[in-house]
Design an enzyme around this catalytic site. Structure first.
Site, short mmCIF file in Angstrom:
data_model
loop_
_atom_site.label_atom_id
_atom_site.label_comp_id
_atom_site.label_asym_id
_atom_site.label_seq_id
_atom_site.Cartn_x
_atom_site.Cartn_y
_atom_site.Cartn_z
CB SER A 1 -8.98 1.68 1.86
OG SER A 1 -8.89 2.84 1.06
CE1 TYR B 1 -11.37 -1.20 4.23
CE2 TYR B 1 -12.69 -0.43 6.07
CZ TYR B 1 -11.48 -0.53 5.42
OH TYR B 1 -10.36 0.04 5.99
N GLY C 1 0.82 -1.22 0.00
CA GLY C 1 0.00 0.00 0.00
C GLY C 1 0.85 1.26 0.00
CB ILE C 2 4.38 1.90 -1.07
CG1 ILE C 2 5.44 2.98 -0.88
CG2 ILE C 2 4.33 1.53 -2.56
CD1 ILE C 2 6.12 2.95 0.42
CG HIS D 1 -5.55 7.84 9.59
ND1 HIS D 1 -6.14 6.71 10.11
CD2 HIS D 1 -4.71 7.41 8.63
CE1 HIS D 1 -5.67 5.64 9.50
NE2 HIS D 1 -4.81 6.04 8.58
CB SER E 1 -10.56 -0.32 9.76
OG SER E 1 -11.58 0.64 9.66
CG ASP F 1 -2.68 5.46 6.19
OD1 ASP F 1 -3.07 6.62 5.94
OD2 ASP F 1 -3.28 4.69 6.97
N GLY G 1 -0.58 4.53 -1.40
CA GLY G 1 -1.72 5.16 -0.74
C GLY G 1 -1.30 6.26 0.21
CG LEU H 1 0.36 0.36 5.43
CD1 LEU H 1 0.87 1.80 5.29
CD2 LEU H 1 -0.20 0.14 6.81
CD GLU I 1 -16.84 1.06 8.10
OE1 GLU I 1 -16.59 2.21 8.50
OE2 GLU I 1 -17.91 0.75 7.55
P1 NAP Z 1 -5.48 4.04 0.31
O1 NAP Z 1 -4.95 5.43 0.12
O2 NAP Z 1 -6.77 3.67 -0.31
O3 NAP Z 1 -4.34 3.03 -0.20
C1 NAP Z 1 -4.64 1.68 -0.43
C2 NAP Z 1 -3.41 1.00 -0.97
O4 NAP Z 1 -3.70 -0.38 -1.22
C3 NAP Z 1 -2.90 1.58 -2.30
O5 NAP Z 1 -1.50 1.74 -2.23
C4 NAP Z 1 -3.24 0.49 -3.31
O6 NAP Z 1 -2.31 0.41 -4.36
C5 NAP Z 1 -3.09 -0.75 -2.44
N1 NAP Z 1 -3.73 -1.92 -3.03
C6 NAP Z 1 -5.00 -2.05 -3.48
N2 NAP Z 1 -5.20 -3.27 -4.00
C7 NAP Z 1 -4.02 -3.95 -3.89
C8 NAP Z 1 -3.59 -5.24 -4.25
N3 NAP Z 1 -4.41 -6.11 -4.87
N4 NAP Z 1 -2.31 -5.59 -4.01
C9 NAP Z 1 -1.46 -4.70 -3.42
N5 NAP Z 1 -1.81 -3.46 -3.04
C10 NAP Z 1 -3.08 -3.08 -3.28
O7 NAP Z 1 -5.62 3.70 1.88
P2 NAP Z 1 -5.01 4.46 3.16
O8 NAP Z 1 -5.95 5.51 3.59
O9 NAP Z 1 -3.59 4.78 2.90
O10 NAP Z 1 -5.11 3.30 4.25
C11 NAP Z 1 -4.08 2.36 4.43
C12 NAP Z 1 -4.63 1.13 5.11
O11 NAP Z 1 -5.19 1.48 6.37
C13 NAP Z 1 -5.74 0.42 4.35
O12 NAP Z 1 -5.60 -0.96 4.61
C14 NAP Z 1 -7.01 0.94 5.00
O13 NAP Z 1 -8.05 0.02 4.85
C15 NAP Z 1 -6.55 1.07 6.43
N6 NAP Z 1 -7.22 2.08 7.24
C16 NAP Z 1 -7.28 3.37 6.79
C17 NAP Z 1 -7.88 4.35 7.59
C18 NAP Z 1 -7.94 5.78 7.16
O14 NAP Z 1 -8.70 6.54 7.77
N7 NAP Z 1 -7.14 6.20 6.18
C19 NAP Z 1 -8.41 3.97 8.85
C20 NAP Z 1 -8.30 2.65 9.27
C21 NAP Z 1 -7.70 1.72 8.47
P3 NAP Z 1 -2.62 0.75 -5.93
O15 NAP Z 1 -1.96 2.05 -6.18
O16 NAP Z 1 -1.97 -0.38 -6.62
O17 NAP Z 1 -4.11 0.79 -6.08
O1 G4F Z 2 -14.75 9.44 4.37
P1 G4F Z 2 -15.56 8.20 4.33
O2 G4F Z 2 -15.81 7.60 3.00
O3 G4F Z 2 -14.85 7.20 5.34
P2 G4F Z 2 -15.34 5.89 6.12
O4 G4F Z 2 -16.46 5.22 5.44
O5 G4F Z 2 -15.53 6.25 7.56
O6 G4F Z 2 -14.06 4.94 5.97
C1 G4F Z 2 -12.74 5.43 6.15
O7 G4F Z 2 -12.38 5.28 7.51
C2 G4F Z 2 -12.31 3.91 7.96
C3 G4F Z 2 -11.93 3.96 9.44
O8 G4F Z 2 -13.08 4.13 10.23
C4 G4F Z 2 -11.28 3.19 7.13
F1 G4F Z 2 -11.14 1.92 7.58
C5 G4F Z 2 -11.71 3.21 5.66
O9 G4F Z 2 -10.72 2.57 4.87
C6 G4F Z 2 -11.82 4.66 5.22
O10 G4F Z 2 -10.53 5.24 5.23
O11 G4F Z 2 -16.99 8.47 5.01
C7 G4F Z 2 -17.12 9.03 6.30
C8 G4F Z 2 -18.59 9.36 6.56
C9 G4F Z 2 -19.55 8.18 6.29
O12 G4F Z 2 -20.46 8.07 7.34
C10 G4F Z 2 -20.29 8.60 5.02
O13 G4F Z 2 -21.62 8.11 4.91
O14 G4F Z 2 -19.00 10.41 5.69
C11 G4F Z 2 -20.28 10.11 5.19
N1 G4F Z 2 -20.50 10.82 3.93
C12 G4F Z 2 -21.49 11.74 3.70
N2 G4F Z 2 -21.43 12.16 2.43
C13 G4F Z 2 -19.79 10.67 2.80
C14 G4F Z 2 -20.37 11.52 1.86
N3 G4F Z 2 -18.72 9.90 2.51
C15 G4F Z 2 -18.20 9.99 1.25
N4 G4F Z 2 -17.11 9.25 0.95
N5 G4F Z 2 -18.76 10.80 0.28
C16 G4F Z 2 -19.85 11.58 0.53
O15 G4F Z 2 -20.35 12.29 -0.34
#
Ligand code: NAP
Ligand code: G4F
Length: 341
Positions: free
Chosen positions: A83, A158, A9-10, A188, A134, A14, A12, A79, A136
């Site tokens: 997502s 998810y 996930g480099i 985040h 997560s 995070d 992405g 990572l 979630e």
């Molecule tokens: P992100 O920006 O969506 O990045 C996802 C990464 O996964 C991308 O680098 C993507 O690479 C890679 N990926 C997708 N499919 C793949 C596959 N088949 N093989 C290898 N790599 C693949 O997510 P992020 O926000 O950085 O989050 C990082 C991790 O933390 C995720 O696992 C997410 O579910 C988890 N998480 C995020 C949050 C948050 O709020 N950001 C919170 C809790 C948990 P490509 O460029 O190849 O698509």
């Molecule tokens: O920004 P969101 O799409 O994030 P969500 O669903 O909370 O998931 C993110 O955080 C998780 C950790 O809790 C990660 F595991 C996951 O990979 C991801 O990074 O939506 C946040 C909230 C939701 O309740 C959604 O219904 O915003 C609400 N929302 C309202 N209008 C919307 C919109 N979300 C999106 N994406 N787009 C809208 O127009």
């Protein structure tokens, strides 16, 4: 010798912050990249010139074994995932394969390359593993705030896939004595956040309206509440978890919760705009099942790891709006490789 880290996930959000942090800590950093001509790889090459890349895919067990054999990492951070929660209803099977089964494949690659069996434990000097779990997984929450012992009730394919990866990580720790931990991270965000997530959609929407490039912003559920922090702080927490003497799981969040409506008010306010003139509520953007409220109890991380968030919700929103106004004013495209601040 520098310690070596392998990050899936480099490309992405995070992955970029974690790679920066580990390089700063003196690590040799390797990133797993997939695809023949992945357009996001050039963005990594631009921003993270010292990161080495290795090809692999979470769907392909052999490629992960080859990557671990080649890199011989001290630490692996998983990572990689699909997502974006709404996509997990549209492509539930793919989400299960990448976000859920992908965890199994990475753990198996580490186990096989380390010669670990049920009879031959991991021992000292083993590869340490971090799983990106997560909030979630808490879904329809049973208590507020949520901590490491709060039961899971995921509300999306998810969330279900993440719960599988979480329990599997715990199981490999208990079955094989592997140093495998999960960070249960709450939402985040940053200027590098994908444009599909609500914070970035809002900061980009505000920037477009401010610059006269759009006249409205369409959003879904405005009442959902999240615990939003800054991604750079959370990448630091991932690294801290793998330095602890014992492998344990940690909740990472700020302990403060805000609604989407409050996010919108803050973001439009940061640009001197009145949100009520521009925001349109669109029923089509509501989800089949919603997570109404998330709020972390990060006490364990604070007391055991010494981790603290450094950026407030208000500072985060202002940072994202400011970055997107500057990006769009300079003619940047949030979907283009070069646009990552
Ligand atoms: P992100 O920006 O969506 O990045 C996802 C990464 O996964 C991308 O680098 C993507 O690479 C890679 N990926 C997708 N499919 C793949 C596959 N088949 N093989 C290898 N790599 C693949 O997510 P992020 O926000 O950085 O989050 C990082 C991790 O933390 C995720 O696992 C997410 O579910 C988890 N998480 C995020 C949050 C948050 O709020 N950001 C919170 C809790 C948990 P490509 O460029 O190849 O698509
Ligand atoms: O920004 P969101 O799409 O994030 P969500 O669903 O909370 O998931 C993110 O955080 C998780 C950790 O809790 C990660 F595991 C996951 O990979 C991801 O990074 O939506 C946040 C909230 C939701 O309740 C959604 O219904 O915003 C609400 N929302 C309202 N209008 C919307 C919109 N979300 C999106 N994406 N787009 C809208 O127009």
């Amino acid at each position: 010798m520098a310690r070596r880290a392998l990050i899936t996930g480099i490309t992405g959000q995070d992955g970029s912050y974690l790679a920066e942090h580990l390089l700063h800590e003196g690590y040799e950093v390797w990133g797993l990249v997939r695809g023949q001509a992945n357009p996001r790889v050039s963005r990594v090459r631009q921003l993270l010139q010292d990161v080495k890349l290795v090809r692999g895919d979470l769907l392909d067990q052999g490629s992960l074994i080859s990557a671990v054999e080649k890199v011989r990492p001290d630490e692996v951070y998983n990572l990689g995932a699909i997502s974006f929660v709404p996509m997990s209803w549209e492509q539930a099977e793919l989400t299960a394969e990448v976000t859920g089964m992908g965890v199994l494949r990475v753990l198996e690659a580490i186990r096989v390359c380390s010669g670990i069996t049920a009879a031959r434990g991991a021992g000292s000097g083993q590869i340490r593993f971090y799983q990106a779990s997560s909030s979630e997984m808490f879904g329809q929450v049973r208590e507020t705030p949520q901590n490491e012992r709060t039961p899971f009730h995921p509300r999306s394919p998810y969330g279900v896939a993440k719960a599988y990866g979480h329990f599997l990580t715990q199981n490999y720790r208990e079955s094989y004595g592997m140093y495998a931990v999960s960070g249960i991270l709450f939402n985040h965000e940053s200027p590098r956040r994908g444009a599909e997530f609500v914070t970035r959609k809002v900061s980009l929407g505000v920037a477009r309206i401010k610059l006269g490039l759009a006249g409205e912003l369409r959003l879904g559920n405005m009442e959902a509440r999240r615990d939003w922090g800054f991604a750079g702080d959370y990448a630091r927490a991932m690294h801290m978890m793998l330095q602890a003497a014992e492998p344990e799981d940690y909740v990472i969040g700020t302990g403060r919760t805000h609604s989407v409506r409050e996010l919108v008010e803050a973001a439009f306010g940061a640009a001197g705009l009145d949100w009520e003139q521009y925001v349109v509520c669109d029923q089509a953007l509501h989800r089949p099942a919603e997570v109404d409220l998330l709020c972390a109890d990060p006490k364990k991380a604070r007391t055991q790891l010494g981790w603290e968030p450094t950026v407030s919700f208000e500072e985060l929103v202002a940072m994202m709006v400011e970055a997107d106004v500057a990006l769009l004013a300079g003619g940047g495209d949030p979907h283009q490789d070069s646009s990552w601040p």
